[in-house]
Design a protein around this motif. Sequence first.
Motif, PDB file in Angstrom:
ATOM      1  N   HIS A  13      10.334   5.026  -6.531  1.00  0.00           N
ATOM      2  CA  HIS A  13       9.103   4.895  -5.751  1.00  0.00           C
ATOM      3  C   HIS A  13       9.406   5.062  -4.258  1.00  0.00           C
ATOM      4  O   HIS A  13      10.495   4.693  -3.794  1.00  0.00           O
ATOM      5  N   ARG A  16       8.836   4.173   2.159  1.00  0.00           N
ATOM      6  CA  ARG A  16       8.033   4.196   3.394  1.00  0.00           C
ATOM      7  C   ARG A  16       7.290   5.527   3.435  1.00  0.00           C
ATOM      8  O   ARG A  16       7.888   6.572   3.209  1.00  0.00           O
ATOM      9  N   LEU A  25       2.869   2.966   5.190  1.00  0.00           N
ATOM     10  CA  LEU A  25       2.833   2.168   3.966  1.00  0.00           C
ATOM     11  C   LEU A  25       4.262   1.883   3.551  1.00  0.00           C
ATOM     12  O   LEU A  25       5.133   2.737   3.700  1.00  0.00           O
ATOM     13  N   ARG A  26       4.466   0.688   3.012  1.00  0.00           N
ATOM     14  CA  ARG A  26       5.746   0.343   2.392  1.00  0.00           C
ATOM     15  C   ARG A  26       5.465  -0.739   1.356  1.00  0.00           C
ATOM     16  O   ARG A  26       4.441  -1.421   1.419  1.00  0.00           O
ATOM     17  N   PRO A  27       6.368  -0.914   0.386  1.00  0.00           N
ATOM     18  CA  PRO A  27       6.158  -1.970  -0.606  1.00  0.00           C
ATOM     19  C   PRO A  27       6.007  -3.335   0.064  1.00  0.00           C
ATOM     20  O   PRO A  27       6.721  -3.654   1.016  1.00  0.00           O
ATOM     21  N   ILE A  78       7.326  -4.405  -8.571  1.00  0.00           N
ATOM     22  CA  ILE A  78       7.787  -3.125  -8.018  1.00  0.00           C
ATOM     23  C   ILE A  78       9.191  -2.829  -8.541  1.00  0.00           C
ATOM     24  O   ILE A  78       9.471  -1.732  -9.017  1.00  0.00           O
ATOM     25  N   PHE A  84       2.800  -1.385  -8.370  1.00  0.00           N
ATOM     26  CA  PHE A  84       3.266  -1.092  -7.018  1.00  0.00           C
ATOM     27  C   PHE A  84       2.181  -1.511  -6.027  1.00  0.00           C
ATOM     28  O   PHE A  84       1.065  -1.001  -6.070  1.00  0.00           O
ATOM     29  N   TYR A  86       1.509  -1.535  -2.139  1.00  0.00           N
ATOM     30  CA  TYR A  86       1.956  -1.048  -0.841  1.00  0.00           C
ATOM     31  C   TYR A  86       1.134  -1.674   0.271  1.00  0.00           C
ATOM     32  O   TYR A  86      -0.093  -1.638   0.239  1.00  0.00           O
ATOM     33  N   CYS A  99      -4.056  -2.679   1.746  1.00  0.00           N
ATOM     34  CA  CYS A  99      -3.081  -2.507   0.670  1.00  0.00           C
ATOM     35  C   CYS A  99      -3.513  -1.374  -0.249  1.00  0.00           C
ATOM     36  O   CYS A  99      -4.700  -1.066  -0.347  1.00  0.00           O
ATOM     37  N   TRP A 118      -7.431   0.645  -3.308  1.00  0.00           N
ATOM     38  CA  TRP A 118      -6.950   0.328  -1.969  1.00  0.00           C
ATOM     39  C   TRP A 118      -8.078  -0.274  -1.155  1.00  0.00           C
ATOM     40  O   TRP A 118      -9.243  -0.148  -1.500  1.00  0.00           O
TER      41      TRP A 118
END
Length: 160
Positions: A13, A16, A25-27, A78, A84, A86, A99, A118
């Motif tokens: 996955h 970034r 976006l990042r986890p 994740i 997932f 983000y 998110c 989202w």
Amino acid sequence: MTDATWLPADFEHPLRVQLTDDVHLRPIRAADVDIDMVAVMGDQPALWRIYGEAWGWPPATMTREQDEEDLARHALEIDRHESFNYAVLTAHEDRLLGCVYIDPLPPEEDLVSAEVSWWTVADAPAGVAARLDAFVPAWLENAWPFGRVVFPFNGGPSTA
């Protein structure tokens, strides 16, 4: 890493993803609890209208400890490729703007599917929500191994 989903064993996955010059976006991480609480509880009524019936989230009385547990669970999901989450963050990661949730579904006829949604905070910088609306379906098509994507909350296309 335990691969508890139907994603390809070699799938990695993204760690970034740049959305705009000032937003990425990042986890999500358990350590994001302070900025998550501000974003989620600041927009709790709006988020409840989107997710409340389906997920029972976010409760109006959510505590910091509950949010930290929820974020820690997301981080484990994740790692296991189960789900997932983000975070949509400012460049310095001092503010959570929303998110993106990506939930792989059981395959149908050898087609890996996902349910995706989202949100952004009501006072996100101008253009962030619209950019995310355009970005997410294209990102899923280009960077994720899903043959079919369902957008149950955002009203997006039924396939990516």
